[in-house]
Design a protein around this motif. Structure first.
Motif, PDB file in Angstrom:
ATOM      1  N   PRO A 122       0.810  -1.227   0.000  1.00  8.98           N
ATOM      2  CA  PRO A 122       0.000   0.000   0.000  1.00  8.98           C
ATOM      3  C   PRO A 122       0.838   1.270   0.000  1.00  8.98           C
ATOM      4  O   PRO A 122       0.441   2.280  -0.591  1.00  8.98           O
ATOM      5  N   VAL A 123       1.994   1.225   0.661  1.00  8.35           N
ATOM      6  CA  VAL A 123       2.873   2.394   0.692  1.00  8.35           C
ATOM      7  C   VAL A 123       3.434   2.661  -0.702  1.00  8.35           C
ATOM      8  O   VAL A 123       3.486   3.806  -1.164  1.00  8.35           O
ATOM      9  N   VAL A 124       3.832   1.600  -1.388  1.00 10.04           N
ATOM     10  CA  VAL A 124       4.341   1.755  -2.759  1.00 10.04           C
ATOM     11  C   VAL A 124       3.230   2.249  -3.683  1.00 10.04           C
ATOM     12  O   VAL A 124       3.440   3.133  -4.522  1.00 10.04           O
ATOM     13  N   LEU A 125       2.033   1.693  -3.511  1.00  6.06           N
ATOM     14  CA  LEU A 125       0.924   2.092  -4.390  1.00  6.06           C
ATOM     15  C   LEU A 125       0.587   3.564  -4.208  1.00  6.06           C
ATOM     16  O   LEU A 125       0.384   4.293  -5.177  1.00  6.06           O
ATOM     17  N   GLY A 126       0.546   4.023  -2.962  1.00  2.00           N
ATOM     18  CA  GLY A 126       0.254   5.426  -2.721  1.00  2.00           C
ATOM     19  C   GLY A 126       1.324   6.344  -3.273  1.00  2.00           C
ATOM     20  O   GLY A 126       1.021   7.411  -3.835  1.00  2.00           O
ATOM     21  N   THR A 127       2.589   5.937  -3.133  1.00  2.00           N
ATOM     22  CA  THR A 127       3.687   6.728  -3.685  1.00  2.00           C
ATOM     23  C   THR A 127       3.629   6.725  -5.210  1.00  2.00           C
ATOM     24  O   THR A 127       3.915   7.735  -5.863  1.00  2.00           O
ATOM     25  N   THR A 128       3.237   5.605  -5.780  1.00  2.00           N
ATOM     26  CA  THR A 128       3.060   5.522  -7.236  1.00  2.00           C
ATOM     27  C   THR A 128       1.948   6.446  -7.699  1.00  2.00           C
ATOM     28  O   THR A 128       2.086   7.150  -8.704  1.00  2.00           O
ATOM     29  N   ALA A 129       0.844   6.444  -6.979  1.00  2.00           N
ATOM     30  CA  ALA A 129      -0.260   7.338  -7.326  1.00  2.00           C
ATOM     31  C   ALA A 129       0.197   8.787  -7.316  1.00  2.00           C
ATOM     32  O   ALA A 129      -0.145   9.577  -8.205  1.00  2.00           O
ATOM     33  N   ARG A 130       0.973   9.147  -6.317  1.00  2.00           N
ATOM     34  CA  ARG A 130       1.501  10.515  -6.222  1.00  2.00           C
ATOM     35  C   ARG A 130       2.391  10.837  -7.427  1.00  2.00           C
ATOM     36  O   ARG A 130       2.307  11.915  -8.017  1.00  2.00           O
ATOM     37  N   ALA A 131       3.254   9.868  -7.801  1.00  2.00           N
ATOM     38  CA  ALA A 131       4.139  10.069  -8.950  1.00  2.00           C
ATOM     39  C   ALA A 131       3.348  10.205 -10.247  1.00  2.00           C
ATOM     40  O   ALA A 131       3.772  10.895 -11.182  1.00  2.00           O
ATOM     41  N   ALA A 132       2.184   9.558 -10.308  1.00  2.00           N
ATOM     42  CA  ALA A 132       1.347   9.592 -11.513  1.00  2.00           C
ATOM     43  C   ALA A 132       0.416  10.801 -11.537  1.00  2.00           C
ATOM     44  O   ALA A 132      -0.388  10.947 -12.464  1.00  2.00           O
ATOM     45  N   GLY A 133       0.505  11.664 -10.517  1.00  2.00           N
ATOM     46  CA  GLY A 133      -0.341  12.849 -10.474  1.00  2.00           C
ATOM     47  C   GLY A 133      -1.728  12.585  -9.927  1.00  2.00           C
ATOM     48  O   GLY A 133      -2.654  13.371 -10.165  1.00  2.00           O
ATOM     49  N   LEU A 134      -1.879  11.483  -9.185  1.00  2.00           N
ATOM     50  CA  LEU A 134      -3.173  11.122  -8.617  1.00  2.00           C
ATOM     51  C   LEU A 134      -3.263  11.555  -7.157  1.00  2.00           C
ATOM     52  O   LEU A 134      -2.247  11.807  -6.513  1.00  2.00           O
ATOM     53  N   GLY A 135      -4.464  11.593  -6.629  1.00  2.00           N
ATOM     54  CA  GLY A 135      -4.687  12.035  -5.269  1.00  2.00           C
ATOM     55  C   GLY A 135      -4.976  10.898  -4.320  1.00  2.00           C
ATOM     56  O   GLY A 135      -5.008   9.719  -4.704  1.00  2.00           O
ATOM     57  N   PRO A 136      -5.216  11.212  -3.048  1.00  2.00           N
ATOM     58  CA  PRO A 136      -5.446  10.164  -2.041  1.00  2.00           C
ATOM     59  C   PRO A 136      -6.692   9.331  -2.304  1.00  2.00           C
ATOM     60  O   PRO A 136      -6.690   8.120  -2.051  1.00  2.00           O
ATOM     61  N   GLU A 137      -7.760   9.962  -2.786  1.00  2.00           N
ATOM     62  CA  GLU A 137      -8.965   9.180  -3.108  1.00  2.00           C
ATOM     63  C   GLU A 137      -8.690   8.176  -4.210  1.00  2.00           C
ATOM     64  O   GLU A 137      -9.202   7.054  -4.179  1.00  2.00           O
ATOM     65  N   ASP A 138      -7.887   8.583  -5.186  1.00  2.00           N
ATOM     66  CA  ASP A 138      -7.542   7.677  -6.282  1.00  2.00           C
ATOM     67  C   ASP A 138      -6.764   6.473  -5.756  1.00  2.00           C
ATOM     68  O   ASP A 138      -7.046   5.324  -6.116  1.00  2.00           O
ATOM     69  N   ALA A 139      -5.764   6.744  -4.920  1.00  2.00           N
ATOM     70  CA  ALA A 139      -4.971   5.656  -4.356  1.00  2.00           C
ATOM     71  C   ALA A 139      -5.849   4.722  -3.534  1.00  2.00           C
ATOM     72  O   ALA A 139      -5.735   3.490  -3.623  1.00  2.00           O
ATOM     73  N   ALA A 140      -6.746   5.311  -2.742  1.00  2.00           N
ATOM     74  CA  ALA A 140      -7.636   4.499  -1.914  1.00  2.00           C
ATOM     75  C   ALA A 140      -8.577   3.656  -2.771  1.00  2.00           C
ATOM     76  O   ALA A 140      -8.857   2.498  -2.444  1.00  2.00           O
ATOM     77  N   HIS A 141      -9.079   4.223  -3.859  1.00  2.00           N
ATOM     78  CA  HIS A 141      -9.945   3.460  -4.751  1.00  2.00           C
ATOM     79  C   HIS A 141      -9.193   2.279  -5.374  1.00  2.00           C
ATOM     80  O   HIS A 141      -9.748   1.187  -5.503  1.00  2.00           O
ATOM     81  N   CYS A 142      -7.943   2.505  -5.759  1.00  2.00           N
ATOM     82  CA  CYS A 142      -7.158   1.412  -6.350  1.00  2.00           C
ATOM     83  C   CYS A 142      -7.011   0.260  -5.363  1.00  2.00           C
ATOM     84  O   CYS A 142      -7.188  -0.912  -5.726  1.00  2.00           O
ATOM     85  N   VAL A 143      -6.697   0.586  -4.123  1.00  2.00           N
ATOM     86  CA  VAL A 143      -6.529  -0.460  -3.114  1.00  2.00           C
ATOM     87  C   VAL A 143      -7.853  -1.156  -2.835  1.00  2.00           C
ATOM     88  O   VAL A 143      -7.930  -2.386  -2.743  1.00  2.00           O
ATOM     89  N   ALA A 144      -8.913  -0.364  -2.705  1.00  2.00           N
ATOM     90  CA  ALA A 144     -10.224  -0.951  -2.408  1.00  2.00           C
ATOM     91  C   ALA A 144     -10.643  -1.925  -3.507  1.00  2.00           C
ATOM     92  O   ALA A 144     -11.123  -3.035  -3.218  1.00  2.00           O
ATOM     93  N   TYR A 145     -10.451  -1.523  -4.742  1.00  2.00           N
ATOM     94  CA  TYR A 145     -10.840  -2.407  -5.845  1.00  2.00           C
ATOM     95  C   TYR A 145      -9.966  -3.654  -5.887  1.00  2.00           C
ATOM     96  O   TYR A 145     -10.456  -4.768  -6.093  1.00  2.00           O
ATOM     97  N   GLU A 146      -8.687  -3.475  -5.658  1.00  2.00           N
ATOM     98  CA  GLU A 146      -7.775  -4.622  -5.647  1.00  2.00           C
ATOM     99  C   GLU A 146      -8.144  -5.604  -4.533  1.00  2.00           C
ATOM    100  O   GLU A 146      -8.031  -6.825  -4.698  1.00  2.00           O
ATOM    101  N   THR A 147      -8.608  -5.071  -3.406  1.00  2.00           N
ATOM    102  CA  THR A 147      -8.974  -5.897  -2.260  1.00  2.00           C
ATOM    103  C   THR A 147     -10.062  -6.901  -2.602  1.00  2.00           C
ATOM    104  O   THR A 147     -10.063  -8.030  -2.102  1.00  2.00           O
ATOM    105  N   VAL A 148     -10.989  -6.515  -3.458  1.00  2.00           N
ATOM    106  CA  VAL A 148     -12.083  -7.432  -3.823  1.00  2.00           C
ATOM    107  C   VAL A 148     -11.879  -8.043  -5.209  1.00  2.00           C
ATOM    108  O   VAL A 148     -12.341  -9.153  -5.469  1.00  2.00           O
ATOM    109  N   GLY A 149     -11.197  -7.333  -6.082  1.00  2.00           N
ATOM    110  CA  GLY A 149     -10.997  -7.845  -7.438  1.00  2.00           C
ATOM    111  C   GLY A 149     -10.111  -9.072  -7.484  1.00  2.00           C
ATOM    112  O   GLY A 149     -10.373 -10.009  -8.251  1.00  2.00           O
ATOM    113  N   GLY A 150      -9.067  -9.100  -6.640  1.00  2.00           N
ATOM    114  CA  GLY A 150      -8.180 -10.257  -6.617  1.00  2.00           C
ATOM    115  C   GLY A 150      -8.898 -11.532  -6.213  1.00  2.00           C
ATOM    116  O   GLY A 150      -8.827 -12.552  -6.921  1.00  2.00           O
ATOM    117  N   PRO A 151      -9.614 -11.528  -5.078  1.00  2.00           N
ATOM    118  CA  PRO A 151     -10.360 -12.730  -4.696  1.00  2.00           C
ATOM    119  C   PRO A 151     -11.417 -13.138  -5.718  1.00  2.00           C
ATOM    120  O   PRO A 151     -11.620 -14.330  -5.973  1.00  2.00           O
TER     121      PRO A 151
END
Length: 224
Positions: A122-151
């Motif tokens: 999650p720390v890498v993903l958030g830092t990646t989002a920042r590098a890509a010009g994305l905000g905290p909501e975007d990073a949180a959405h990516c993690v949330a979707y990954e949390t259910v999409g993987g299973p």
């Protein structure tokens, strides 16, 4: 905010290694806790509102520029299972490779140098989002979707579940995904002023226990 960057980061084809992990679904299937779409929905909802919220808040805080050393320590403290700590760092290392190729950034370089064995995902993903010009909501959405999409993807392979049914489960979870991402971003903003200890620490002890059991299986389809 670049919507295209958000789509690239959230795309299941982004080479971050997630396809090799079931997010605990393989152990749940073997234990009979997931046998159909209804079981998958319950599993994903529970995972989202516990470990998903915690990870999403960590990623959102990283996207806001919080101290990466402190965030990684916070992630470690919120991951009691040694097997899951190893998995998180392995996924973080794989994500870092893809992220630095896609969005070269001094912040990513510093994080990679500080954690050569991999920072928590999650720390890498958030830092990646920042590098890509994305905000905290975007990073949180990516993690949330990954949390259910993987299973959901894993259960299609594990049970032979109809992919249409698995996709319908994800669609039904959309309001939960939005709520979780919003809560995570709000808590991350608060943590910047009140301290990282105030980040969510919601947990799922059964996932921790089954992760340790799964790691000891001599034969398994997924790495975790």
């Amino acid at each position: 905010m670049s919507r295209s960057a958000l789509l690239v980061l959230a795309d299941g084809r982004f080479p971050a290694g997630g396809h090799a992990h079931s997010g605990g679904a393989e152990a749940a299937v073997k234990a009979g806790r997931i046998t159909d779409a209804a079981g998958l929905l319950a599993f994903c909802r529970g995972r989202l509102h516990t470990t998903g919220l915690t990870s999403a808040a960590l990623a959102a805080a990283a996207a806001l520029g919080a101290d990466p050393d402190g965030l990684d320590a916070a992630a470690d403290a919120r991951t009691p299972s040694p097997a899951l700590r190893t998995t998180s760092r392995r996924l973080g290392r794989q994500l870092m490779r893809a992220a630095r190729a896609a969005w070269p950034s001094p912040e990513l370089d510093r994080l990679a140098a500080a954690f050569p064995r991999g920072a928590h995902q999650p720390v890498v993903l958030g830092t990646t989002a920042r590098a890509a010009g994305l905000g905290p909501e975007d990073a949180a959405h990516c993690v949330a979707y990954e949390t259910v999409g993987g299973p959901a993807t894993a259960v299609v392979r594990l049970l032979g579940l109809d992919p249409f049914q698995a996709t319908a489960v994800l669609a039904r979870l959309a309001p939960d995904l939005d709520e979780t991402a919003t809560r995570a971003a709000e808590r991350a903003r608060t943590a910047l002023t009140d301290g990282l200890d105030t980040l969510p620490a919601a947990s799922a002890p059964l996932l921790d226990l089954t992760a340790e059991q799964h790691a000891a299986w001599p034969v398994r389809l997924f790495a975790s």
